[in-house]
Design a protein around this motif. Structure first.
Motif, PDB file in Angstrom:
ATOM      1  N   ASP A 413       0.759  -1.242   0.022  1.00  0.00           N
ATOM      2  CA  ASP A 413      -0.034   0.050   0.023  1.00  0.00           C
ATOM      3  C   ASP A 413       0.658   1.103  -0.063  1.00  0.00           C
ATOM      4  O   ASP A 413       1.133   2.033   1.199  1.00  0.00           O
ATOM      5  N   LYS A 414       1.307   1.682  -1.159  1.00  0.00           N
ATOM      6  CA  LYS A 414       2.242   2.737  -1.327  1.00  0.00           C
ATOM      7  C   LYS A 414       1.665   4.091  -1.031  1.00  0.00           C
ATOM      8  O   LYS A 414       2.281   5.159  -0.353  1.00  0.00           O
ATOM      9  N   GLN A 415       0.199   4.194  -1.371  1.00  0.00           N
ATOM     10  CA  GLN A 415      -0.362   5.498  -0.941  1.00  0.00           C
ATOM     11  C   GLN A 415      -0.430   5.678   0.509  1.00  0.00           C
ATOM     12  O   GLN A 415      -0.410   6.791   0.607  1.00  0.00           O
ATOM     13  N   THR A 416      -0.775   4.606   1.349  1.00  0.00           N
ATOM     14  CA  THR A 416      -0.754   4.925   2.598  1.00  0.00           C
ATOM     15  C   THR A 416       0.452   5.285   3.169  1.00  0.00           C
ATOM     16  O   THR A 416       0.409   6.188   4.089  1.00  0.00           O
ATOM     17  N   TRP A 417       1.406   4.595   2.597  1.00  0.00           N
ATOM     18  CA  TRP A 417       2.879   5.146   3.166  1.00  0.00           C
ATOM     19  C   TRP A 417       3.178   6.638   2.771  1.00  0.00           C
ATOM     20  O   TRP A 417       3.697   7.127   3.928  1.00  0.00           O
ATOM     21  N   VAL A 418       2.823   6.884   1.769  1.00  0.00           N
ATOM     22  CA  VAL A 418       3.032   8.438   1.521  1.00  0.00           C
ATOM     23  C   VAL A 418       2.087   9.214   2.591  1.00  0.00           C
ATOM     24  O   VAL A 418       2.526  10.333   2.839  1.00  0.00           O
ATOM     25  N   ASP A 419       0.877   9.062   2.618  1.00  0.00           N
ATOM     26  CA  ASP A 419      -0.075   9.653   3.715  1.00  0.00           C
ATOM     27  C   ASP A 419       0.319   9.607   5.021  1.00  0.00           C
ATOM     28  O   ASP A 419       0.139  10.577   5.730  1.00  0.00           O
ATOM     29  N   MET A 420       1.311   8.415   5.477  1.00  0.00           N
ATOM     30  CA  MET A 420       1.673   8.402   6.928  1.00  0.00           C
ATOM     31  C   MET A 420       2.972   9.232   7.314  1.00  0.00           C
ATOM     32  O   MET A 420       3.381   9.255   8.247  1.00  0.00           O
ATOM     33  N   GLN A 421       3.655   9.678   6.243  1.00  0.00           N
ATOM     34  CA  GLN A 421       4.998  10.410   6.439  1.00  0.00           C
ATOM     35  C   GLN A 421       4.781  11.546   7.334  1.00  0.00           C
ATOM     36  O   GLN A 421       5.809  11.569   8.479  1.00  0.00           O
ATOM     37  N   PRO A 422       3.771  12.426   7.442  1.00  0.00           N
ATOM     38  CA  PRO A 422       3.794  13.491   8.171  1.00  0.00           C
ATOM     39  C   PRO A 422       3.111  13.187   9.817  1.00  0.00           C
ATOM     40  O   PRO A 422       3.707  13.872  10.675  1.00  0.00           O
ATOM     41  N   GLU A 423       2.738  11.869   9.792  1.00  0.00           N
ATOM     42  CA  GLU A 423       1.991  11.464  11.112  1.00  0.00           C
ATOM     43  C   GLU A 423       3.472  10.856  12.173  1.00  0.00           C
ATOM     44  O   GLU A 423       4.338  10.235  11.614  1.00  0.00           O
ATOM     45  N   ARG A 424       3.074  11.277  13.284  1.00  0.00           N
ATOM     46  CA  ARG A 424       4.392  10.868  14.289  1.00  0.00           C
ATOM     47  C   ARG A 424       3.766   9.823  15.499  1.00  0.00           C
ATOM     48  O   ARG A 424       4.347   9.404  16.203  1.00  0.00           O
ATOM     49  N   HIS A 425       2.281   9.984  15.543  1.00  0.00           N
ATOM     50  CA  HIS A 425       1.882   9.209  16.687  1.00  0.00           C
ATOM     51  C   HIS A 425       0.754   8.143  16.519  1.00  0.00           C
ATOM     52  O   HIS A 425       0.299   7.608  17.404  1.00  0.00           O
ATOM     53  N   LYS A 426       0.484   7.903  15.285  1.00  0.00           N
ATOM     54  CA  LYS A 426      -0.344   6.823  14.703  1.00  0.00           C
ATOM     55  C   LYS A 426       0.483   5.722  14.130  1.00  0.00           C
ATOM     56  O   LYS A 426       1.254   5.672  13.333  1.00  0.00           O
ATOM     57  N   THR A 427       0.277   4.607  14.882  1.00  0.00           N
ATOM     58  CA  THR A 427       0.946   3.501  14.540  1.00  0.00           C
ATOM     59  C   THR A 427       0.402   2.625  13.066  1.00  0.00           C
ATOM     60  O   THR A 427      -0.897   2.705  13.070  1.00  0.00           O
ATOM     61  N   GLN A 428       1.051   2.280  12.223  1.00  0.00           N
ATOM     62  CA  GLN A 428       0.814   1.639  11.066  1.00  0.00           C
ATOM     63  C   GLN A 428       1.564   0.692  10.433  1.00  0.00           C
ATOM     64  O   GLN A 428       2.639   0.845  10.491  1.00  0.00           O
ATOM     65  N   TRP A 429       0.869  -0.513  10.442  1.00  0.00           N
ATOM     66  CA  TRP A 429       1.595  -1.724   9.959  1.00  0.00           C
ATOM     67  C   TRP A 429       1.416  -1.895   8.378  1.00  0.00           C
ATOM     68  O   TRP A 429       0.364  -1.458   7.932  1.00  0.00           O
ATOM     69  N   PHE A 430       2.438  -2.270   7.724  1.00  0.00           N
ATOM     70  CA  PHE A 430       2.543  -2.251   6.374  1.00  0.00           C
ATOM     71  C   PHE A 430       2.847  -3.791   5.948  1.00  0.00           C
ATOM     72  O   PHE A 430       3.976  -4.462   6.429  1.00  0.00           O
ATOM     73  N   SER A 431       2.173  -4.541   5.289  1.00  0.00           N
ATOM     74  CA  SER A 431       2.512  -5.700   4.693  1.00  0.00           C
ATOM     75  C   SER A 431       3.246  -5.623   3.402  1.00  0.00           C
ATOM     76  O   SER A 431       3.343  -4.495   2.836  1.00  0.00           O
ATOM     77  N   LEU A 432       3.985  -6.663   3.044  1.00  0.00           N
ATOM     78  CA  LEU A 432       4.811  -6.701   1.735  1.00  0.00           C
ATOM     79  C   LEU A 432       4.306  -7.659   0.859  1.00  0.00           C
ATOM     80  O   LEU A 432       3.727  -8.623   1.133  1.00  0.00           O
ATOM     81  N   GLU A 433       4.627  -6.980  -0.412  1.00  0.00           N
ATOM     82  CA  GLU A 433       4.386  -8.036  -1.538  1.00  0.00           C
ATOM     83  C   GLU A 433       4.921  -9.230  -1.498  1.00  0.00           C
ATOM     84  O   GLU A 433       4.362 -10.098  -1.964  1.00  0.00           O
ATOM     85  N   GLN A 434       6.216  -9.291  -0.933  1.00  0.00           N
ATOM     86  CA  GLN A 434       7.016 -10.528  -0.884  1.00  0.00           C
ATOM     87  C   GLN A 434       7.837 -10.280   0.208  1.00  0.00           C
ATOM     88  O   GLN A 434       8.503  -9.251   0.454  1.00  0.00           O
ATOM     89  N   SER A 435       8.125 -11.317   1.153  1.00  0.00           N
ATOM     90  CA  SER A 435       8.993 -11.094   2.472  1.00  0.00           C
ATOM     91  C   SER A 435      10.167 -11.263   1.867  1.00  0.00           C
ATOM     92  O   SER A 435      10.822 -11.514   0.891  1.00  0.00           O
ATOM     93  N   LEU A 436      11.435 -10.558   2.886  1.00  0.00           N
ATOM     94  CA  LEU A 436      12.613 -10.547   2.514  1.00  0.00           C
ATOM     95  C   LEU A 436      13.464 -11.089   3.451  1.00  0.00           C
ATOM     96  O   LEU A 436      13.368 -10.908   4.577  1.00  0.00           O
ATOM     97  N   PRO A 437      14.359 -11.962   2.820  1.00  0.00           N
ATOM     98  CA  PRO A 437      14.954 -12.956   3.825  1.00  0.00           C
ATOM     99  C   PRO A 437      16.078 -12.112   4.602  1.00  0.00           C
ATOM    100  O   PRO A 437      16.618 -11.308   4.047  1.00  0.00           O
TER     101      PRO A 437
END
Length: 475
Positions: A413-437
């Protein structure tokens, strides 16, 4: 006319002589090339046997080593097949990739031996470095040096010539004067280069730690390079093209993408009594503005002593306190201070924000040790040479770089990532398209891309354990 005929005759004779000489040179060169190839094959076998001899010595290996290094050609030829078989088994047992399957398809001894060499871009440089160190061990007196004072720029001391000699043969000192007892700029620069290769503080001062590394015998250095080469090469033989790797004693992180280093960073790892574990897992989530649920062990060891000193610590550091029913508990500073002296039946959660212990980002990967990667508010600690300072988790200096790379390459969810950049107090989890070893490894010596031998402190005392495992036949 006569002169022209004689000239033609002389030309023919001269041409014939040249042809004969060329033919004779070919006849002489062909067997010489064969001899050279055989010697090159023996040398390759000798280099490989040196690895085994350093970390898994035995009577048989010693006999093979002596035959290859001192024996006549007939003796070497008589032992080649047996030595090849032993090396194939040795590399294979440790999971070191070779082209040994192609060995029997070639009638050329040199090609057979080359197929036995480990498939690794740093094998030859490591092997050459080991040979040089073993040569130094035989040539030089490497007795223990002792000093009751710290040596620094401007000092005069009787140890300076011997220290300079060692720095010179190890490749760190540019110019060497055997009678100079002054710790001058040349010596100071050599000491700094030496400290850089050993992960020490770059102060140019020879204190106990730097002197201890200077005293390390060349054979011990060769042994460390051999042990860690085997450990590293076997480990990397089965990794995926894209992965994150953290070398614990080097306090370094690298992100590898299709064989290229995409990102590097200094890191902080666990203290010797709270060690960061060696493991492999996969990063599955990235968290912005994480909250910190304080583990019970850290609450008891780290936080409650601070609350006992200052009851206002809980409020000042933005902790919410919960009871067993999940209800928030509120008390005065004095009440918290009194409770911290006895049984403390609550759990603490630090809310997101600029003062949060985990900082801005957390990288989650499943493991039984409850460790993860995260940011930190204590940025000044990255300047320490010994960065074994955490309670087991890994703190990343270039955390913004890693988070942005994952956002560009893996976050769904790249749009939510962009929207969250100014935020400092709200926690947001992001899932990945594929996991990274992710790999947490423990390597204390290696030869870098410039051919320099790098060494690091064995902060968790792991090297002797690994050598013991090899001696008993375990990879």
């Amino acid at each position: 006319m006569y002169l022209r005929i004689m000239g033609q005759f002389m030309f023919v004779r001269l041409s014939t002589v040249i042809v004969v000489v060329l033919l004779m040179s070919l006849l002489v060169t062909r067997p010489l090339l064969a001899i050279e190839r055989s010697e090159a094959a023996f040398n390759s076998l000798l280099n490989q046997v040196q690895f085994v001899r350093l970390i898994k010595p035995s009577k048989q290996i010693e006999l093979d080593y002596r035959a290859l290094s001192l024996g006549p050609t007939k003796v070497k030829q008589a032992r080649v097949e047996q030595i090849q078989s032993q090396l194939q088994e040795f590399w294979g047992t440790l999971g070191i990739p070779t082209n040994a399957v192609n060995m029997k398809s070639s009638q050329d001894l040199f090609q057979q031996v080359l197929s036995l060499e480990p498939i690794s871009k740093d094998y030859l440089t490591t092997s050459n470095k080991i040979r040089y160190l073993l040569w130094l061990e035989q040539r030089d007196d490497w007795s223990e040096l002792a000093s009751n004072t710290w040596l620094k720029l401007g000092d005069s001391h009787s140890l300076v010539p011997e220290i300079s000699s060692r720095l010179k043969v190890l490749g760190d000192l540019r110019q060497y004067d055997p009678i100079n007892t002054l710790f001058d700029a040349n010596v100071n620069n050599g000491v700094k280069r030496f400290q850089l290769r050993h992960g020490l503080t770059l102060d140019g001062i020879i204190g106990p730690e730097t002197l201890s590394w200077i005293n390390m015998k060349p054979v011990k250095r060769a042994e460390l390079l051999a042990i860690n080469f085997i450990n590293k090469t076997g480990y990397l033989a089965s990794v995926e093209p894209r992965f994150l790797i953290i070398n614990i004693p080097a306090f370094e992180l690298e992100l590898i993408d299709n064989g290229q280093v995409a990102l590097q960073s200094r890191v902080i790892v666990g203290k010797p009594y709270r060690q960061t574990p060696q493991l492999s897992s996969r990063i599955s989530n990235l968290v912005i503005n994480p909250s910190w649920r304080v583990p019970r062990s850290l609450l008891t060891r780290d936080l409650l002593p601070k609350v006992r000193e200052d009851g206002g610590y809980i409020q000042a550091r933005n902790f919410d306190v919960f009871d067993n029913n999940g209800e928030i508990v509120s008390k005065t500073s004095q009440e918290w201070q009194d409770l911290a002296h006895g049984h403390f039946p609550y759990r603490l959660v630090q809310i997101p924000g600029e003062g949060n212990t985990l900082g801005r980002y957390k990288f989650y990967f499943e493991n039984e040790h409850s460790v993860y990667l995260h940011d930190t508010v204590d940025k000044e600690l990255f300047e320490e040479s010994n960065r074994a300072l955490s309670s087991g988790c890994i703190r990343i200096e270039n955390v913004e770089g890693l988070a942005n790379w994952m956002a560009s390459n893996l976050v769904r969810d790249k749009q939510t990532w962009v929207d969250m950049q100014p935020e400092r107090h709200k926690t947001q989890w992001f899932s990945l398209e594929q996991s990274l070893p992710i790999y947490l490894v423990y390597w204390t010596a290696w030869v870098d891309q410039w051919g320099n031998a790098q060494f690091r402190n064995d902060i968790y005392h792991k090297n002797p354990t690994f050598k013991l495992a090899l001696a008993h036949g375990s990879p």
